[in-house]
Design an enzyme around this catalytic site. Sequence first.
Site, PDB file in Angstrom:
ATOM      1  N   ALA A  18     -34.132  18.661 -13.177  1.00  0.00           N
ATOM      2  CA  ALA A  18     -33.667  17.198 -13.438  1.00  0.00           C
ATOM      3  C   ALA A  18     -32.559  16.832 -12.531  1.00  0.00           C
ATOM      4  CB  ALA A  18     -33.433  17.091 -15.204  1.00  0.00           C
TER       5      ALA A  18
ATOM      6  N   ARG B  91     -42.594   7.579 -20.924  1.00  0.00           N
ATOM      7  CA  ARG B  91     -41.200   7.956 -21.301  1.00  0.00           C
ATOM      8  C   ARG B  91     -40.217   7.008 -20.287  1.00  0.00           C
ATOM      9  NH1 ARG B  91     -37.633  11.995 -18.529  1.00  0.00           N
ATOM     10  NH2 ARG B  91     -39.190  11.969 -16.959  1.00  0.00           N
TER      11      ARG B  91
ATOM     12  N   ALA C 190     -34.025  22.608 -15.134  1.00  0.00           N
ATOM     13  CA  ALA C 190     -32.781  22.919 -14.030  1.00  0.00           C
ATOM     14  C   ALA C 190     -33.326  22.142 -12.881  1.00  0.00           C
ATOM     15  CB  ALA C 190     -33.294  24.416 -13.898  1.00  0.00           C
TER      16      ALA C 190
ATOM     17  N   SER D 261     -35.889  12.498 -21.726  1.00  0.00           N
ATOM     18  CA  SER D 261     -36.131  13.863 -22.146  1.00  0.00           C
ATOM     19  C   SER D 261     -35.279  14.935 -22.321  1.00  0.00           C
ATOM     20  CB  SER D 261     -37.579  14.183 -21.157  1.00  0.00           C
ATOM     21  OG  SER D 261     -37.253  14.146 -19.839  1.00  0.00           O
TER      22      SER D 261
ATOM     23  N   ALA E  17     -34.445  22.474 -24.279  1.00  0.00           N
ATOM     24  CA  ALA E  17     -34.835  22.427 -25.378  1.00  0.00           C
ATOM     25  C   ALA E  17     -34.648  23.832 -26.172  1.00  0.00           C
ATOM     26  CB  ALA E  17     -36.388  21.947 -25.810  1.00  0.00           C
TER      27      ALA E  17
ATOM     28  N   GLY F  38     -32.100  13.154 -12.384  1.00  0.00           N
ATOM     29  CA  GLY F  38     -31.477  11.737 -12.779  1.00  0.00           C
ATOM     30  C   GLY F  38     -30.437  11.945 -13.835  1.00  0.00           C
TER      31      GLY F  38
ATOM     32  N   GLU G  87     -31.729   3.563 -13.891  1.00  0.00           N
ATOM     33  CA  GLU G  87     -32.957   3.861 -13.675  1.00  0.00           C
ATOM     34  C   GLU G  87     -33.990   2.892 -14.048  1.00  0.00           C
ATOM     35  OE1 GLU G  87     -33.685   7.959 -14.384  1.00  0.00           O
ATOM     36  OE2 GLU G  87     -31.772   8.713 -13.768  1.00  0.00           O
TER      37      GLU G  87
ATOM     38  N   HIS H  69     -45.558  14.296 -13.764  1.00  0.00           N
ATOM     39  CA  HIS H  69     -44.183  14.471 -13.984  1.00  0.00           C
ATOM     40  C   HIS H  69     -43.982  14.793 -15.383  1.00  0.00           C
ATOM     41  CE1 HIS H  69     -40.262  13.994 -12.928  1.00  0.00           C
ATOM     42  NE2 HIS H  69     -39.822  13.215 -13.905  1.00  0.00           N
TER      43      HIS H  69
ATOM     44  N   ARG I  95     -41.878   3.555 -15.194  1.00  0.00           N
ATOM     45  CA  ARG I  95     -42.256   4.397 -14.084  1.00  0.00           C
ATOM     46  C   ARG I  95     -44.078   4.164 -13.984  1.00  0.00           C
ATOM     47  NH1 ARG I  95     -39.404   9.896 -15.224  1.00  0.00           N
ATOM     48  NH2 ARG I  95     -37.542   9.083 -14.098  1.00  0.00           N
TER      49      ARG I  95
ATOM     50  N   HIS J  30     -44.594  10.532 -11.588  1.00  0.00           N
ATOM     51  CA  HIS J  30     -43.234   9.994 -10.835  1.00  0.00           C
ATOM     52  C   HIS J  30     -43.935   9.247  -9.723  1.00  0.00           C
ATOM     53  CE1 HIS J  30     -39.298   9.368  -9.472  1.00  0.00           C
ATOM     54  NE2 HIS J  30     -38.987   9.973 -10.729  1.00  0.00           N
TER      55      HIS J  30
ATOM     56  N   GLU K  93     -40.586  19.030 -24.284  1.00  0.00           N
ATOM     57  CA  GLU K  93     -41.706  18.369 -23.691  1.00  0.00           C
ATOM     58  C   GLU K  93     -43.142  18.775 -24.192  1.00  0.00           C
ATOM     59  OE1 GLU K  93     -41.369  17.952 -19.426  1.00  0.00           O
ATOM     60  OE2 GLU K  93     -43.693  17.300 -19.398  1.00  0.00           O
TER      61      GLU K  93
HETATM   62  C1  LIG Z   1     -38.243  17.385 -10.871  1.00  0.00           C
HETATM   63  C2  LIG Z   1     -37.787  16.986 -12.221  1.00  0.00           C
HETATM   64  C3  LIG Z   1     -36.899  16.188 -12.645  1.00  0.00           C
HETATM   65  C4  LIG Z   1     -36.584  15.626 -13.772  1.00  0.00           C
HETATM   66  N1  LIG Z   1     -35.681  14.734 -13.975  1.00  0.00           N
HETATM   67  C5  LIG Z   1     -35.255  14.356 -15.376  1.00  0.00           C
HETATM   68  C6  LIG Z   1     -34.250  13.673 -15.621  1.00  0.00           C
HETATM   69  O1  LIG Z   1     -33.364  13.180 -14.679  1.00  0.00           O
HETATM   70  N2  LIG Z   1     -33.901  13.269 -16.765  1.00  0.00           N
HETATM   71  C7  LIG Z   1     -34.514  13.752 -17.768  1.00  0.00           C
HETATM   72  O2  LIG Z   1     -34.328  13.405 -19.069  1.00  0.00           O
HETATM   73  N3  LIG Z   1     -35.515  14.333 -17.647  1.00  0.00           N
HETATM   74  C8  LIG Z   1     -36.008  14.552 -16.416  1.00  0.00           C
HETATM   75  N4  LIG Z   1     -37.196  15.502 -16.046  1.00  0.00           N
HETATM   76  C9  LIG Z   1     -38.120  15.938 -17.315  1.00  0.00           C
HETATM   77  C10 LIG Z   1     -37.151  16.983 -18.105  1.00  0.00           C
HETATM   78  O3  LIG Z   1     -36.611  17.775 -17.011  1.00  0.00           O
HETATM   79  C11 LIG Z   1     -38.180  17.751 -18.757  1.00  0.00           C
HETATM   80  O4  LIG Z   1     -39.007  17.117 -19.658  1.00  0.00           O
HETATM   81  C12 LIG Z   1     -37.480  18.571 -19.773  1.00  0.00           C
HETATM   82  O5  LIG Z   1     -36.394  19.210 -19.198  1.00  0.00           O
HETATM   83  C13 LIG Z   1     -38.279  19.724 -20.349  1.00  0.00           C
HETATM   84  O6  LIG Z   1     -37.391  20.655 -21.437  1.00  0.00           O
HETATM   85  P1  LIG Z   1     -38.002  21.604 -22.211  1.00  0.00           P
HETATM   86  O7  LIG Z   1     -36.994  22.638 -22.520  1.00  0.00           O
HETATM   87  O8  LIG Z   1     -38.761  21.391 -23.081  1.00  0.00           O
HETATM   88  O9  LIG Z   1     -38.862  22.611 -20.919  1.00  0.00           O
HETATM   89  P2  LIG Z   1     -38.688  23.266 -19.503  1.00  0.00           P
HETATM   90  O10 LIG Z   1     -37.294  22.786 -19.190  1.00  0.00           O
HETATM   91  O11 LIG Z   1     -39.805  22.988 -18.819  1.00  0.00           O
HETATM   92  O12 LIG Z   1     -38.548  24.738 -19.976  1.00  0.00           O
HETATM   93  C14 LIG Z   1     -39.743  25.458 -20.421  1.00  0.00           C
HETATM   94  C15 LIG Z   1     -39.415  27.113 -20.284  1.00  0.00           C
HETATM   95  O13 LIG Z   1     -40.445  27.648 -21.059  1.00  0.00           O
HETATM   96  C16 LIG Z   1     -40.997  28.865 -20.372  1.00  0.00           C
HETATM   97  N5  LIG Z   1     -42.112  28.968 -20.809  1.00  0.00           N
HETATM   98  C17 LIG Z   1     -43.345  28.406 -20.537  1.00  0.00           C
HETATM   99  N6  LIG Z   1     -44.475  28.956 -21.118  1.00  0.00           N
HETATM  100  C18 LIG Z   1     -44.043  30.270 -21.563  1.00  0.00           C
HETATM  101  C19 LIG Z   1     -44.601  31.168 -22.024  1.00  0.00           C
HETATM  102  N7  LIG Z   1     -45.944  31.200 -22.394  1.00  0.00           N
HETATM  103  N8  LIG Z   1     -43.813  32.469 -22.475  1.00  0.00           N
HETATM  104  C20 LIG Z   1     -42.489  32.374 -21.969  1.00  0.00           C
HETATM  105  N9  LIG Z   1     -41.833  31.352 -21.587  1.00  0.00           N
HETATM  106  C21 LIG Z   1     -42.828  30.421 -21.277  1.00  0.00           C
HETATM  107  C22 LIG Z   1     -40.409  28.561 -19.079  1.00  0.00           C
HETATM  108  O14 LIG Z   1     -40.111  29.786 -18.337  1.00  0.00           O
HETATM  109  C23 LIG Z   1     -39.296  27.610 -19.380  1.00  0.00           C
HETATM  110  O15 LIG Z   1     -38.296  28.611 -19.252  1.00  0.00           O
HETATM  111  C24 LIG Z   1     -37.565  16.007 -14.702  1.00  0.00           C
HETATM  112  C25 LIG Z   1     -38.507  16.685 -14.655  1.00  0.00           C
HETATM  113  C26 LIG Z   1     -38.770  17.222 -13.476  1.00  0.00           C
HETATM  114  C27 LIG Z   1     -39.820  18.371 -13.216  1.00  0.00           C
END
Ligand SMILES: Cc1cc2nc3c(=O)[nH]c(=O)nc-3n(C[C@H](O)[C@H](O)[C@H](O)COP(=O)(O)OP(=O)(O)OC[C@H]3O[C@@H](n4cnc5c(N)ncnc54)[C@H](O)[C@@H]3O)c2cc1C
Length: 491
Positions: A49, A376, A47, A381, A19, A51, A116, A341, A283, A237, A365
Amino acid sequence: MRGGSVAGPPLLVVGCGVAGLCTALAAAPRPVLLVGRGCRGEDSASALAQGGIAAALGTGDSVAAHVADTLAAGAWHNDPGRVQLLAEAAPGAVAWLEAQGVAFDRLGPALRLAREGGHRCARVLHAGGDASGARIVAALVDAAQRAPHIRWRGGVDVHGLQLRSGCVTGACLRGVDDEGAAPVDEWVEAAGVVLATGGIGALFARTTNPEGADGAGLALAMAAGAAVADLEFVQFHPTALDVPGHSLPLVTEALRGAGARLLDASGRPLMAGRHPQGDLAPRDVVARAVWQAGQEDGGARLDARGLDIEWARDFPTVLAHCLGHGIDPRTELVPVVPAAHFHMGGVATDALGRTGVPGLHAVGEVACTGVHGANRLASNSLLEGVVSGRRLGACLAKAAPPPVRAGASRRVLRGPGLDAAGLAHLRRLLSEAGGPVRTAAALEAALAETRALAGAGWQAELAVGILEAARRRPRSLGTHWLHEPLALART
Ligand SMILES: Cc1cc2nc3c(=O)[nH]c(=O)nc-3n(C[C@H](O)[C@H](O)[C@H](O)COP(=O)(O)OP(=O)(O)OC[C@H]3O[C@@H](n4cnc5c(N)ncnc54)[C@H](O)[C@@H]3O)c2cc1C
């Protein structure tokens, strides 16, 4: 750190998951300071993810079917307009990711689509088999490092916001690199702050999330007075690898899409007779079945033996995790357990990521746009991160620079965190009361203990918000599953 020279305060994007990266890229030519605790998004949930990313691209599939599956999985608690926007934007998001260098898996010239839970057809694209998130993040990181409008700083925890005349105009960056050294705080001015800080899984005893998914951004937004929504909806999950530890390896749902089945301790199919979609039910349904098996009769196992798949090509991540724990999924049953999850709730935003606090945005997220409802749909996501991030970035790129604000500034801080023992205790409390199956007694008991902890750390204050939201919702819905209806809470 890298990037071109920045004139005037930049837009501050906090978080280097999908995001944050998409927001930063789309905000060109507006100068962006992109910060995260890690250096190249390697600490993000994105990183990890496995699926992939959902898009209605298969023969016979449609945006309407993607919308219908998202609403059904979300227990119709979703905002239908936002779901429509997401599903419509999905094919374009996939094309854009390909243009950024993501090579999605193909069968000859055609995209390979997997199935899925909750999807009634094959709709999920992978890149590098179950290494999808890592491939997508790597491509976006490369693009962000090439982009002249983005300046990048890793090793930074954002733990404060500065407001002037009610508008967010800056943030406090705390260095997290130097272990043992006293933290150094630096206040920076910003043309606006975008929180892209991910979820809250690490507040639970067992999670698939990285350790940094601790809700820090959500807590900060709450401290600044932003409204939150749906905090009680936490997705578990059903198939994390049941090994010791806090942050557990995931065993992707796509394995069940490829034919793997869940078994109880006696070897009987766990999902038989529980849901028309069986092992590929939404799920929340599967997580409750696995949770119940763990409570009653020795837990659940995933049977992926003898599947007609190429493990090294399609599931290299799961194979490596299992082998690393002495389990060969090609010949042995894999013990699985539900783990926290994904957070459907978060900072309440409109479709453009606006929080209601001028100058403060949330995306991915950490935000709650209502798109995921009470549960979800799998692989929606990453999609939301790409679609919402690009939309927000493009909107901020066009926005006029904020007016220079006179007047006294106010600083809000997330506050000190719990010590290790306090955090471990909180994780147990949240897991027992806020897990896949909840009871009034457990919620009441956990709330009392969590309130007592609240002065000791921001994580406990956030947990109070989650438990109070659960206590206020008297009937089961999606992931908020009650053993019996609750008497309405008066909090
Ligand atoms: C194991 C796993 C498998 C998944 N598989 C899937 C899938 O196959 N398909 C799918 O759609 N979704 C999947 N998801 C869910 C999906 O990965 C996440 O919901 C989505 O990637 C979230 O993206 P994001 O950019 O919002 O947050 P994130 O990718 O979690 O990034 C958050 C970032 O914020 C930074 N951060 C947090 N707090 C602070 C702070 N206070 N100061 C500075 N930096 C901060 C962290 O360092 C990180 O870089 C999976 C999740 C997991 C854990």
